[in-house]
Design an enzyme around this catalytic site. Structure first.
Site, PDB file in Angstrom:
ATOM      1  N   CYS A  76       0.513  -0.934   0.218  1.00 30.23           N
ATOM      2  CA  CYS A  76       0.433  -0.214   0.102  1.00 30.23           C
ATOM      3  C   CYS A  76       1.247   1.088   0.006  1.00 30.23           C
ATOM      4  O   CYS A  76       1.685   1.048   0.603  1.00 30.23           O
ATOM      5  CB  CYS A  76      -1.034   0.013   0.886  1.00 30.23           C
ATOM      6  SG  CYS A  76      -0.405  -0.105   2.866  1.00 30.23           S
ATOM      7  N   ASN A 167       0.255  -5.107  -6.414  1.00 32.04           N
ATOM      8  CA  ASN A 167      -0.653  -5.138  -6.080  1.00 32.04           C
ATOM      9  C   ASN A 167      -1.388  -5.112  -7.410  1.00 32.04           C
ATOM     10  O   ASN A 167      -0.620  -4.148  -8.165  1.00 32.04           O
ATOM     11  CB  ASN A 167      -2.142  -4.980  -5.020  1.00 32.04           C
ATOM     12  CG  ASN A 167      -1.703  -3.422  -5.201  1.00 32.04           C
ATOM     13  OD1 ASN A 167      -0.224  -2.556  -5.631  1.00 32.04           O
ATOM     14  ND2 ASN A 167      -2.165  -2.497  -3.887  1.00 32.04           N
ATOM     15  N   HIS A 169      -3.828  -3.793 -10.708  1.00 29.59           N
ATOM     16  CA  HIS A 169      -4.156  -2.922 -10.767  1.00 29.59           C
ATOM     17  C   HIS A 169      -4.758  -2.875 -11.900  1.00 29.59           C
ATOM     18  O   HIS A 169      -4.230  -3.323 -13.353  1.00 29.59           O
ATOM     19  CB  HIS A 169      -3.011  -1.496 -10.940  1.00 29.59           C
ATOM     20  CG  HIS A 169      -3.369  -1.283  -9.424  1.00 29.59           C
ATOM     21  ND1 HIS A 169      -3.749  -0.578  -8.577  1.00 29.59           N
ATOM     22  CD2 HIS A 169      -1.631  -1.040  -8.283  1.00 29.59           C
ATOM     23  CE1 HIS A 169      -3.094   0.034  -7.069  1.00 29.59           C
ATOM     24  NE2 HIS A 169      -2.545  -1.501  -7.422  1.00 29.59           N
ATOM     25  N   GLU A 218     -11.653   0.555  -4.628  1.00 21.89           N
ATOM     26  CA  GLU A 218     -10.055  -0.269  -4.643  1.00 21.89           C
ATOM     27  C   GLU A 218     -10.792  -1.815  -3.913  1.00 21.89           C
ATOM     28  O   GLU A 218     -11.521  -1.589  -3.777  1.00 21.89           O
ATOM     29  CB  GLU A 218      -9.685   0.185  -2.803  1.00 21.89           C
ATOM     30  CG  GLU A 218      -8.337   1.329  -2.997  1.00 21.89           C
ATOM     31  CD  GLU A 218      -7.729   1.823  -2.578  1.00 21.89           C
ATOM     32  OE1 GLU A 218      -7.261   2.577  -1.346  1.00 21.89           O
ATOM     33  OE2 GLU A 218      -7.220   0.905  -1.194  1.00 21.89           O
ATOM     34  N   ARG A 219      -9.786  -2.526  -4.623  1.00 24.53           N
ATOM     35  CA  ARG A 219      -9.937  -3.663  -4.062  1.00 24.53           C
ATOM     36  C   ARG A 219      -9.809  -4.201  -2.718  1.00 24.53           C
ATOM     37  O   ARG A 219      -9.409  -3.576  -1.379  1.00 24.53           O
ATOM     38  CB  ARG A 219      -8.941  -4.623  -4.090  1.00 24.53           C
ATOM     39  CG  ARG A 219      -8.686  -6.331  -4.360  1.00 24.53           C
ATOM     40  CD  ARG A 219      -7.896  -7.367  -4.521  1.00 24.53           C
ATOM     41  NE  ARG A 219      -6.641  -6.572  -3.182  1.00 24.53           N
ATOM     42  CZ  ARG A 219      -5.300  -7.502  -3.831  1.00 24.53           C
ATOM     43  NH1 ARG A 219      -5.341  -8.433  -4.794  1.00 24.53           N
ATOM     44  NH2 ARG A 219      -4.892  -6.895  -3.817  1.00 24.53           N
ATOM     45  N   CYS A 227      -4.799   6.706  -3.650  1.00 19.49           N
ATOM     46  CA  CYS A 227      -4.925   4.981  -3.348  1.00 19.49           C
ATOM     47  C   CYS A 227      -3.148   5.546  -4.262  1.00 19.49           C
ATOM     48  O   CYS A 227      -2.856   5.669  -5.132  1.00 19.49           O
ATOM     49  CB  CYS A 227      -5.124   3.831  -4.375  1.00 19.49           C
ATOM     50  SG  CYS A 227      -5.088   2.417  -4.150  1.00 19.49           S
ATOM     51  N   THR A 229      -0.497   3.379  -4.476  1.00 20.43           N
ATOM     52  CA  THR A 229       0.504   2.621  -5.874  1.00 20.43           C
ATOM     53  C   THR A 229      -0.633   2.371  -6.567  1.00 20.43           C
ATOM     54  O   THR A 229      -0.471   2.283  -7.579  1.00 20.43           O
ATOM     55  CB  THR A 229       0.064   0.537  -5.109  1.00 20.43           C
ATOM     56  OG1 THR A 229      -1.722   0.384  -4.515  1.00 20.43           O
ATOM     57  CG2 THR A 229       0.553   0.132  -3.863  1.00 20.43           C
ATOM     58  N   GLY A 230      -2.448   2.561  -6.791  1.00 22.07           N
ATOM     59  CA  GLY A 230      -2.899   3.067  -7.904  1.00 22.07           C
ATOM     60  C   GLY A 230      -2.343   4.055  -8.871  1.00 22.07           C
ATOM     61  O   GLY A 230      -2.718   4.642  -9.883  1.00 22.07           O
TER      62      GLY A 230
HETATM   63  O1  ZDP Z   1      -4.569  -3.919  -3.207  1.00 23.96           O
HETATM   64  C1  ZDP Z   1      -5.391  -3.894  -2.130  1.00 23.96           C
HETATM   65  O2  ZDP Z   1      -6.253  -4.659  -1.899  1.00 23.96           O
HETATM   66  C2  ZDP Z   1      -5.497  -2.123  -1.795  1.00 23.96           C
HETATM   67  N1  ZDP Z   1      -6.924  -2.306  -1.837  1.00 23.96           N
HETATM   68  C3  ZDP Z   1      -4.174  -2.093  -0.846  1.00 23.96           C
HETATM   69  C4  ZDP Z   1      -4.719  -0.361   0.230  1.00 23.96           C
HETATM   70  C5  ZDP Z   1      -3.706   0.109  -1.606  1.00 23.96           C
HETATM   71  C6  ZDP Z   1      -3.693   1.672  -0.651  1.00 23.96           C
HETATM   72  N2  ZDP Z   1      -5.028   2.208  -0.931  1.00 23.96           N
HETATM   73  C7  ZDP Z   1      -2.261   2.517  -1.546  1.00 23.96           C
HETATM   74  O3  ZDP Z   1      -2.488   3.350  -1.194  1.00 23.96           O
HETATM   75  O4  ZDP Z   1      -1.876   1.600  -2.079  1.00 23.96           O
HETATM   76  C8  ZDP Z   1      -3.396   1.035   0.651  1.00 23.96           C
END
Ligand code: ZDP
Length: 284
Positions: A76, A167, A169, A218-219, A227, A229-230
């Site tokens: 995250c 993770n 996307h 978000e998943r 987000c 990572t997003g």
């Molecule tokens: O991969 C997932 O299940 C995300 N929901 C994890 C959380 C990601 C986060 N929002 C981020 O900032 O990358 C914390």
């Protein structure tokens, strides 16, 4: 059991942090239950996720992140900035650049400090994974998933680009993010059979070569204000589709992140981390 916690956020993406350096909280099934209980915005503390601060044999520290629904995620972005700020302010580390073990590998946050004040955190988020099976995504393996058709039904058909930052996307480019029914389309793509581990879903609007408007489903959470990572995945997808330069500002509902996909292959994310309050809670 009494639990001490700190409530923090990165651009409104909020987390409950628990220091488990000297205290084990128990097995994974309990941790999933605990995440759901604590993150509940009516019956708990309220947050998008639960972050555990743990010792590590591979790095300075270890981070685990559980989503609002109790599922564990690999990484995250907004959370690791909060993690780094907590670790430094609570003297778990004595340097401003630390290594953090995660399920997505070792991540390197660096605190930006001036006059003893933490102004923000710059994070080496690692290299993006582009190969279909590394997202992971079903179907015949391909080196990348760029501008591919994703069909929800006969009328809801999207062109998507998929990227893993540890993770998954799934990014789609739209003309106007404000009019996008994120809470209708988001869960349909999150749970699409193409994604064996489900996926985070980003709706992005290109403003120019250096600016992107962004909304995310978000998943394991739902729509959030940001987000990390997003945002990294959105920049990588924009470069793969030749829509932006390798460095851009991502405008998220909760604020801005600066993202750079460097020539060394690493993605760098810079943004804030804030503490809100701390407290204790009895868990039975
Ligand atoms: O991969 C997932 O299940 C995300 N929901 C994890 C959380 C990601 C986060 N929002 C981020 O900032 O990358 C914390």
């Amino acid at each position: 059991m009494k639990i001490n916690f700190v409530k923090m956020h990165g651009l409104g993406n909020d987390f409950i942090l628990i220091d488990c350096i000297n205290k084990s909280l128990g097995d994974p099934s309990f941790l999933s239950y605990l995440a759901k209980k604590l993150c509940d915005r009516n019956f708990g503390i309220g947050a998008d996720g639960l972050i555990l601060i743990l010792p590590s044999s591979k790095a300075d520290l270890r981070m685990r992140i559980f989503n609002y629904d109790g599922s564990e995620a690999q990484m995250c972005g907004n959370g690791i900035r909060c993690f780094a700020k907590y670790a430094y302010e609570n003297k778990l580390v004595s340097k401003n650049k630390l290594s953090v073990e995660t399920l997505a590998g070792t991540i390197i946050p660096e605190l930006i400090i001036s006059d003893n004040k933490i102004l923000g955190v710059k994070v080496n988020m690692g290299t993006p994974k582009l190969r279909r099976r590394e997202i992971p995504m079903n179907g015949e393996d391909t080196l990348t998933v760029v501008d591919e058709v994703l069909k929800i039904n006969t009328v809801q058909i999207f062109k998507v680009t998929c990227v893993s930052m540890g993770n998954p996307h799934c990014i789609t480019f739209v003309n106007d993010i404000q009019s996008m029914p994120v809470d209708e389309i988001g869960p349909k793509i999150e749970n699409h059979p193409l994604f064996p581990e489900k996926t985070n879903v980003e709706f992005i609007q290109i403003l120019n070569r250096k600016e992107i408007n962004f909304r995310v489903w978000e998943r394991g959470v739902g729509e959030t204000l940001a987000c990390g990572t997003g945002a990294c995945a959105a920049l990588v997808a924009s470069v793969l589709n030749n829509k932006t330069d390798r460095e851009a500002t991502i405008h998220l509902p909760g604020g801005d992140l600066d993202i750079r996909w460097a020539n060394d292959g690493y993605v760098y994310m810079t943004g804030p981390a804030e503490s809100v309050f701390k407290g204790e809670m009895n868990i039975n």
